[in-house]
Scaffold this active site. Sequence first.
Site, PDB file in Angstrom:
ATOM      1  N   HIS A  35       4.470 -15.054   7.027  1.00 64.86           N
ATOM      2  CA  HIS A  35       5.119 -14.271   8.196  1.00 64.86           C
ATOM      3  C   HIS A  35       4.337 -14.872   9.463  1.00 64.86           C
ATOM      4  O   HIS A  35       3.285 -14.921   9.557  1.00 64.86           O
ATOM      5  CB  HIS A  35       5.309 -12.708   8.241  1.00 64.86           C
TER       6      HIS A  35
ATOM      7  N   ASP B 118      11.815  -9.914   2.892  1.00 63.23           N
ATOM      8  CA  ASP B 118      12.836 -10.631   2.085  1.00 63.23           C
ATOM      9  C   ASP B 118      12.416 -10.669   0.669  1.00 63.23           C
ATOM     10  O   ASP B 118      13.236 -11.043  -0.211  1.00 63.23           O
ATOM     11  CB  ASP B 118      13.162 -11.888   2.762  1.00 63.23           C
TER      12      ASP B 118
HETATM   13  N1  CMC Z   1       5.111 -20.911   1.131  1.00 66.28           N
HETATM   14  C1  CMC Z   1       4.082 -21.921   1.001  1.00 66.28           C
HETATM   15  N2  CMC Z   1       3.331 -22.307   2.065  1.00 66.28           N
HETATM   16  C2  CMC Z   1       3.548 -21.609   3.242  1.00 66.28           C
HETATM   17  C3  CMC Z   1       4.575 -20.593   3.275  1.00 66.28           C
HETATM   18  C4  CMC Z   1       5.336 -20.218   2.312  1.00 66.28           C
HETATM   19  N3  CMC Z   1       6.280 -19.406   2.078  1.00 66.28           N
HETATM   20  N4  CMC Z   1       4.437 -20.254   4.537  1.00 66.28           N
HETATM   21  C5  CMC Z   1       3.535 -20.707   5.306  1.00 66.28           C
HETATM   22  N5  CMC Z   1       3.029 -21.634   4.384  1.00 66.28           N
HETATM   23  C6  CMC Z   1       1.890 -22.639   4.848  1.00 66.28           C
HETATM   24  C7  CMC Z   1       2.360 -23.707   5.365  1.00 66.28           C
HETATM   25  O1  CMC Z   1       2.684 -24.823   4.819  1.00 66.28           O
HETATM   26  C8  CMC Z   1       1.155 -24.167   6.324  1.00 66.28           C
HETATM   27  O2  CMC Z   1       0.211 -24.652   5.486  1.00 66.28           O
HETATM   28  P1  CMC Z   1      -0.661 -25.982   6.241  1.00 66.28           P
HETATM   29  O3  CMC Z   1      -1.666 -24.957   7.407  1.00 66.28           O
HETATM   30  O4  CMC Z   1      -1.615 -26.238   5.200  1.00 66.28           O
HETATM   31  O5  CMC Z   1      -0.084 -26.711   7.028  1.00 66.28           O
HETATM   32  C9  CMC Z   1       0.578 -22.647   6.568  1.00 66.28           C
HETATM   33  O6  CMC Z   1       0.974 -21.884   5.545  1.00 66.28           O
HETATM   34  C10 CMC Z   1       1.028 -21.875   8.133  1.00 66.28           C
HETATM   35  O7  CMC Z   1       2.576 -21.980   7.850  1.00 66.28           O
HETATM   36  P2  CMC Z   1       3.356 -22.199   8.982  1.00 66.28           P
HETATM   37  O8  CMC Z   1       4.676 -22.605   8.556  1.00 66.28           O
HETATM   38  O9  CMC Z   1       2.848 -22.821  10.491  1.00 66.28           O
HETATM   39  O10 CMC Z   1       3.369 -20.506   9.711  1.00 66.28           O
HETATM   40  P3  CMC Z   1       4.586 -19.901  10.533  1.00 66.28           P
HETATM   41  O11 CMC Z   1       3.987 -18.771  11.273  1.00 66.28           O
HETATM   42  O12 CMC Z   1       4.896 -20.851  11.548  1.00 66.28           O
HETATM   43  O13 CMC Z   1       5.766 -19.739   9.422  1.00 66.28           O
HETATM   44  C11 CMC Z   1       7.441 -18.409   8.140  1.00 66.28           C
HETATM   45  C12 CMC Z   1       6.221 -18.203   9.238  1.00 66.28           C
HETATM   46  C13 CMC Z   1       7.993 -16.964   7.625  1.00 66.28           C
HETATM   47  C14 CMC Z   1       8.458 -19.289   8.912  1.00 66.28           C
HETATM   48  C15 CMC Z   1       6.659 -19.210   6.968  1.00 66.28           C
HETATM   49  O14 CMC Z   1       5.847 -18.542   6.447  1.00 66.28           O
HETATM   50  C16 CMC Z   1       7.955 -19.607   5.979  1.00 66.28           C
HETATM   51  O15 CMC Z   1       8.634 -20.546   5.848  1.00 66.28           O
HETATM   52  N6  CMC Z   1       8.129 -18.443   4.919  1.00 66.28           N
HETATM   53  C17 CMC Z   1       9.269 -18.733   3.985  1.00 66.28           C
HETATM   54  C18 CMC Z   1      10.341 -18.422   4.520  1.00 66.28           C
HETATM   55  C19 CMC Z   1      10.664 -16.729   4.915  1.00 66.28           C
HETATM   56  O16 CMC Z   1      10.330 -16.010   3.666  1.00 66.28           O
HETATM   57  N7  CMC Z   1      11.060 -16.202   6.106  1.00 66.28           N
HETATM   58  C20 CMC Z   1      11.177 -14.818   6.264  1.00 66.28           C
HETATM   59  C21 CMC Z   1      10.348 -14.434   7.175  1.00 66.28           C
HETATM   60  S1  CMC Z   1      10.378 -12.529   7.345  1.00 66.28           S
HETATM   61  C22 CMC Z   1      11.807 -12.073   7.863  1.00 66.28           C
HETATM   62  C23 CMC Z   1      12.060 -12.311   9.240  1.00 66.28           C
HETATM   63  O17 CMC Z   1      11.363 -12.084  10.227  1.00 66.28           O
HETATM   64  O18 CMC Z   1      13.238 -13.108   9.316  1.00 66.28           O
END
Ligand code: CMC
Length: 427
Positions: A306, A363
């Site tokens: 998140h 989710d």
């Molecule tokens: N599975 C594997 N790796 C992950 C995941 C995941 N679900 N989420 C983040 N990472 C890794 C990412 O690859 C990165 O690694 P590195 O530093 O080695 O490059 C690190 O963790 C930081 O990730 P990020 O994408 O920079 O984090 P963010 O804050 O930009 O993204 C997120 C947050 C929710 C988009 C992301 O965690 C994600 O894609 N999660 C899966 C989709 C999901 O469940 N979304 C629902 C969010 S909650 C409901 C809502 O508010 O809508």
Amino acid sequence: MSDTASLTYGETTFPLNVLTGTEDEKALDVRQLRKESGLITYDDGYGNTGSCESSVTFIDGDKGILRYRGYDIAELAEKSNFLEVCLLLLNGELPSSQELAAFESKVSSFQNLPSEVLDSIQAMPSSVHPMGSLAAGLQALGGACPHLCTNDRNQDIANFDDAAALIIAALPALAAANYRKKAGESLRKPDASFNYCENFLSMMFEKDGDASINPALSKALDLIFLLHADHEQNCSTSTCRMIASGGANPFASLAGAVSALWGPLHGGANMAVINMLNDIHGSGDDGSKFIQSAKEGKSRLMGFGHRVYRNYDPRAKILKSACDKALAALGVSSPILDIARRLEEVALQDPYFIDRKLYPNVDFYSGIILQALGFPTNTFTVLFAIGRAPGWLAHWKEIAQTGKKIHRPRQIYQGSNLRSYISVENR
Ligand code: CMC
């Protein structure tokens, strides 16, 4: 401690005020910075940008805290219900019993949508996604109620209570109309003797002569709506506020928010979680191979991570136990719930997820409950939207009442410098 900071650029030092929130969060106030220094701040994806001051919801992502108007989410989940939380978010205070009863009866009476709105849902292509239909349905609803949808800020504020109740009432009816059209079934009228969630379940799934709704199931749905009701400046809420800042009415602002919610990294994640769990189950994997591929960056563990929570999402904790209760009430077992539990257990012990502070989010378990309730996967994000509507509306009201400026970020231009046009035959 000083409540100012300063930025030195070249020979000049610029003082910056520090804003302090009621929970002691601090922000550098850069509003005058460009005027004084020619510099803008750059924050791709807004991860470190405060776009507003707001009194709706407080989140402390490091501690896993979520509060609506000061009330802890776990306490509201235990003691309150969705329609009461709607009024809390919309008005800032818990309602009296008379205010709540009046709101419930208004919402109930508004669930009978104008026929031209229902006809507009019927007129859409059968292949339209339920989220597309919902966004379009909101615009049609605004069109059918022009007095609530004027784009005259004073008038829209004066009519806000009716517009908000109408939108909250209409979303389940719009969702059910799209679902029944796709299923080739005739529409089911709302029943004033049912509560909000019973009515939704009935409009969605009831067949002729089958009038009973399992109270445990409508309660589970109510909890899901309550837990989704607001989440401060997320992608869809920021979109809603952005549209509202231009003076647009609540119907248009929420139609935009619905579209923003649709994507798989935001509201669409609940669908993606079920698809992921089904794929893992179908491939005979117990989750270990999938975890490995997520760690290698080949896939994403949907429902994990998140932008704000660097701790267990408090909503996921509540939903995890609600999941067990809902499945017990239905008397069903779910192989994908077993996979979800295993994925969580493995991920929470794995350094990849620990180091990046990736925990289950809202989710991760909600989709399993919704699937058990009989909702098709492609309607999950619609359910998120129904739950989030009071939050979007509360933010619309906040902008309409206090926002003075249209929202308009700056950019760093990285394109071509001035060049001369070359006619097509010379290119
Ligand atoms: N599975 C594997 N790796 C992950 C995941 C995941 N679900 N989420 C983040 N990472 C890794 C990412 O690859 C990165 O690694 P590195 O530093 O080695 O490059 C690190 O963790 C930081 O990730 P990020 O994408 O920079 O984090 P963010 O804050 O930009 O993204 C997120 C947050 C929710 C988009 C992301 O965690 C994600 O894609 N999660 C899966 C989709 C999901 O469940 N979304 C629902 C969010 S909650 C409901 C809502 O508010 O809508």
